[in-house]
Motif scaffolding. Structure first.
Motif, short mmCIF file in Angstrom:
data_model
loop_
_atom_site.label_atom_id
_atom_site.label_comp_id
_atom_site.label_asym_id
_atom_site.label_seq_id
_atom_site.Cartn_x
_atom_site.Cartn_y
_atom_site.Cartn_z
N ASP A 255 0.83 -1.21 0.00
CA ASP A 255 0.00 0.00 0.00
C ASP A 255 0.86 1.26 0.00
O ASP A 255 0.58 2.23 -0.72
N GLU A 256 1.92 1.25 0.81
CA GLU A 256 2.80 2.40 0.87
C GLU A 256 3.54 2.60 -0.45
O GLU A 256 3.75 3.74 -0.90
N HIS A 257 3.92 1.49 -1.08
CA HIS A 257 4.58 1.57 -2.40
C HIS A 257 3.66 2.24 -3.41
O HIS A 257 4.09 3.08 -4.21
N SER A 258 2.38 1.88 -3.40
CA SER A 258 1.42 2.48 -4.33
C SER A 258 1.27 3.97 -4.07
O SER A 258 1.22 4.77 -5.01
N ARG A 259 1.20 4.36 -2.79
CA ARG A 259 1.05 5.77 -2.47
C ARG A 259 2.28 6.57 -2.91
O ARG A 259 2.17 7.67 -3.46
N LEU A 260 3.46 6.02 -2.67
CA LEU A 260 4.68 6.72 -3.06
C LEU A 260 4.81 6.80 -4.57
O LEU A 260 5.26 7.82 -5.12
N ALA A 261 4.41 5.73 -5.27
CA ALA A 261 4.49 5.72 -6.73
C ALA A 261 3.61 6.79 -7.34
O ALA A 261 3.97 7.42 -8.35
N GLU A 262 2.45 7.02 -6.74
CA GLU A 262 1.55 8.07 -7.24
C GLU A 262 2.19 9.45 -7.12
O GLU A 262 1.87 10.35 -7.89
N ARG A 263 3.09 9.60 -6.16
CA ARG A 263 3.78 10.88 -5.96
C ARG A 263 5.12 10.92 -6.69
O ARG A 263 5.88 11.87 -6.55
N GLY A 264 5.41 9.87 -7.47
CA GLY A 264 6.65 9.82 -8.23
C GLY A 264 7.87 9.46 -7.40
O GLY A 264 9.00 9.72 -7.82
N ILE A 265 7.65 8.86 -6.22
CA ILE A 265 8.76 8.50 -5.34
C ILE A 265 9.00 7.00 -5.45
O ILE A 265 8.07 6.19 -5.29
#
Length: 278
Positions: A141-151
């Protein structure tokens, strides 16, 4: 493949060399699309050499991550290393030298992401707990959230950020699958060879040697039929690699058998439509 005896060439890139190599790769790819000329062949060759140098420069980083992940997860080293090497090939093709990040950094991130999925399917018995699966969900879940922010962060970095165990998250992301012991594990395998009595086994000579050996072992063409585990032991590969070889061999054999069928029909002056209507 015995990964314990592999000796990767030591390729160290000088500062800025990765950018020059990437530009050479781009020039080679573009030159290959143009009408063939002597001077363009030299550019294509230079691009191929640059691509190979970048690949070897990334492989050592990938191997280090692969060995570490295999030791932590208990997965076969050869399977993990194969996926890591594929990620390096992807890195060579996708790295944009104009965006500021170095090639080795790009390799590190792509291989780290590849390590997230390499163990999601493995043979064996279930070994993860409810807590492991919860840790895996938190990291995903955290990976998905970070990916949405380009991180982009490596799995162990995300685990540290969320306060869960990286080892537990890796175990929780692993899906255990069983490898059937039946000689004909693929339900379509019998259909793939339903005309073998008519065509004979000469078509096997058209296959890759490893595919040919796998089919002979699995279908008992030179002796008793072997299970996937037994065939893997004969070929000196892991069970999961044997499964991929077996599936590839079936696809190649079906393609050849279908071509033989089409050739035979044409030689009789028939058509596939005529036969399907009969």
């Amino acid at each position: 493949m015995s990964t314990t005896t592999l000796d990767f060439p030591l390729v160290t890139l000088l500062p800025g060399e990765d950018t020059h190599l990437a530009l050479a790769v781009e020039a080679g790819v573009y030159a290959a699309t143009l009408p063939e000329r002597r001077e363009l062949r030299a550019i294509v060759a230079a691009g191929d050499e640059a691509r190979e140098r970048l690949w070897w420069a990334g492989v050592r980083t990938a191997a280090s991550l692969a060995y570490r992940h295999a030791a932590r997860s208990g997965l076969p080293v050869d399977d993990v290393l194969q996926d890591a090497c594929v990620a390096v090939s992807e890195a060579v093709c996708t790295w944009d030298c104009r965006r500021g990040a170095s090639f080795t950094t790009h390799v590190y991130h792509l291989v780290s992401f590849a390590m997230q999925s390499v163990g999601r399917h493995r043979g064996g018995s279930w070994s993860s707990s409810k807590g492991d699966r919860r840790a895996a969900r938190v990291v995903a879940d955290e990976h998905s959230r970070l990916a949405e922010r380009g991180i982009r962060l490596a799995p162990h970095e995300i685990a540290a950020l969320t306060g869960v165990s990286a080892t537990a998250a890796a175990r929780g992301a692993t899906m255990i699958v069983g490898l059937p012991d039946e000689p004909l594990a693929d339900p379509d395998a019998a259909l793939a060879f339903h005309r073998i009595d008519e065509l004979g086994t000469d078509f096997l000579e058209l296959l890759h040697p490893r595919h040919r050996t796998m089919l002979k072992l699995r279908f008992g063409l030179d002796g008793p039929a072997h299970t996937l585990q037994e065939a893997a032991a004969v070929l000196g590969i892991s069970s999961s690699t044997a499964l991929r070889v077996h599936q590839g061999a079936l696809r190649a054999a079906r393609r050849i058998l279908e071509e033989e069928r089409t050739t035979a029909l044409r030689s009789r002056g028939a058509s596939l439509d005529d036969e399907s209507c009969a």
